[in-house]
Scaffold this motif. Structure first.
Motif, PDB file in Angstrom:
ATOM      1  N   GLY A 269       0.749  -1.241   0.000  1.00 20.66           N
ATOM      2  CA  GLY A 269       0.000   0.000   0.000  1.00 20.66           C
ATOM      3  C   GLY A 269       0.777   1.287   0.000  1.00 20.66           C
ATOM      4  N   TYR A 270       2.098   1.260   0.194  1.00 18.57           N
ATOM      5  CA  TYR A 270       2.812   2.538   0.277  1.00 18.57           C
ATOM      6  C   TYR A 270       2.761   3.266  -1.065  1.00 18.57           C
TER       7      TYR A 270
ATOM      8  N   ARG B 181      -5.679   4.696  -4.109  1.00 13.73           N
ATOM      9  CA  ARG B 181      -6.792   3.812  -3.780  1.00 13.73           C
ATOM     10  C   ARG B 181      -8.134   4.528  -3.939  1.00 13.73           C
TER      11      ARG B 181
ATOM     12  N   TYR C 171     -11.209   4.735  -0.733  1.00  9.59           N
ATOM     13  CA  TYR C 171     -11.437   5.701   0.337  1.00  9.59           C
ATOM     14  C   TYR C 171     -12.693   6.540   0.121  1.00  9.59           C
TER      15      TYR C 171
ATOM     16  N   HIS D 280      -2.066   6.427  -0.304  1.00 10.84           N
ATOM     17  CA  HIS D 280      -1.763   5.828   0.994  1.00 10.84           C
ATOM     18  C   HIS D 280      -0.319   6.111   1.388  1.00 10.84           C
TER      19      HIS D 280
ATOM     20  N   ASP E 183       0.152  -1.318   5.026  1.00  9.98           N
ATOM     21  CA  ASP E 183      -0.872  -2.100   5.716  1.00  9.98           C
ATOM     22  C   ASP E 183      -0.442  -3.560   5.797  1.00  9.98           C
TER      23      ASP E 183
ATOM     24  N   HIS F 110      -1.875  -0.526  10.287  1.00 12.50           N
ATOM     25  CA  HIS F 110      -1.356   0.568   9.457  1.00 12.50           C
ATOM     26  C   HIS F 110      -0.088   1.057  10.135  1.00 12.50           C
TER      27      HIS F 110
ATOM     28  N   GLN G  23       3.262   3.483   9.754  1.00  9.08           N
ATOM     29  CA  GLN G  23       3.705   4.650   8.987  1.00  9.08           C
ATOM     30  C   GLN G  23       4.880   5.325   9.675  1.00  9.08           C
TER      31      GLN G  23
ATOM     32  N   VAL H 266      -3.422   9.217   4.505  1.00 12.52           N
ATOM     33  CA  VAL H 266      -3.799   9.288   3.102  1.00 12.52           C
ATOM     34  C   VAL H 266      -3.746  10.754   2.692  1.00 12.52           C
TER      35      VAL H 266
END
Length: 231
Positions: free
Chosen positions: A63-64, A68, A71, A87, A91, A179, A181, A196
């Motif tokens: 997902g980096y 997407r 959302y 994103h 994830d 998630h 980060q 996001v």
């Protein structure tokens, strides 16, 4: 910022990282998502589980920097400005109850239960000092009990148990996942930080939030695990 894996502890149990993991595509260009009710955590979770099983894997990650469309299910990602779709973290899709660990020595910056539909749910943010300067790590979609393990200002050690993954009912509409980060500049945020961003702000926010994926590749390699698989 160059991430040196030797200075980082895995955020997930070795028993997970030693198993085959699927690099899951949740981008707007994946046609398989067109028929998935992403606003139904049970249906979405079943779809993710089917993708993991079809790839002969045990968990999924990704997902980096991913754009997407999913959302749009929540006003959280568009009611207060341009629609946000890119994103900024990674994830890790795993069962509720999976343990989560602090990835470096540091202190608890802040915690919160971000309870709007589509948000993080229970969240922990840690502050770290690195050779390149301050850095923060965010852990979202945790179980509520996780927030009893830490308090703002508390010192934490790399590898310290800080929580568990939460159920959909406490993670405001999402199937169980972490998630994770990394954040160079927290600004004035406490207990929360954008996960996001809007597409037009992509480069600015990705620069502020470096890619954690090299860490996961290194952790898996250290455990002699198969490389993370693509579908």
């Amino acid at each position: 910022m160059s991430l040196q894996p030797a200075h980082w502890h895995p955020v997930l149990p070795p028993s997970v990282l030693a198993q085959p993991g699927l690099q899951l595509d949740l981008s707007g260009t994946n046609p398989a998502l067109a028929s998935v009710a992403v606003d139904d955590a049970e249906a979405f979770g079943q779809w993710i589980g089917q993708r993991i099983a079809a790839a002969d894997c045990q968990w999924a990650i990704g997902g980096y920097g991913e754009h997407r469309g999913l959302y749009s299910m929540s006003p959280l990602f568009g009611d207060e400005g341009p629609a946000r779709s890119v994103h900024l973290g990674v994830d890790c899709w795993l069962p509720a109850g999976t343990e989560v660990y602090a990835t470096r020595d540091g202190r608890v910056h802040s915690t919160a239960n971000n309870a709007r539909f589509g948000d993080y749910g229970p969240t922990i943010i840690l502050a770290h000092e690195t050779a390149s300067g301050p850095l923060h790590s965010l852990y979202g979609h945790l179980a509520p009990e996780s927030l009893t393990l830490t308090r703002p200002g508390q010192t934490v050690s790399a590898g310290q148990h800080i929580g568990w993954l939460g159920e959909p009912r406490v993670n405001v509409g999402w199937p169980p996942h972490l998630h994770f980060q990394l954040i160079r500049d927290m600004g004035q945020y406490h207990g929360d930080f954008p996960g996001v961003c809007a597409a037009q702000d992509r480069e600015q926010w990705l620069s502020r939030c470096p890619d954690p994926m090299p860490l996961f590749h290194a952790w898996c390699a250290k455990l002699c695990a198969p490389d993370l698989r693509k579908p």
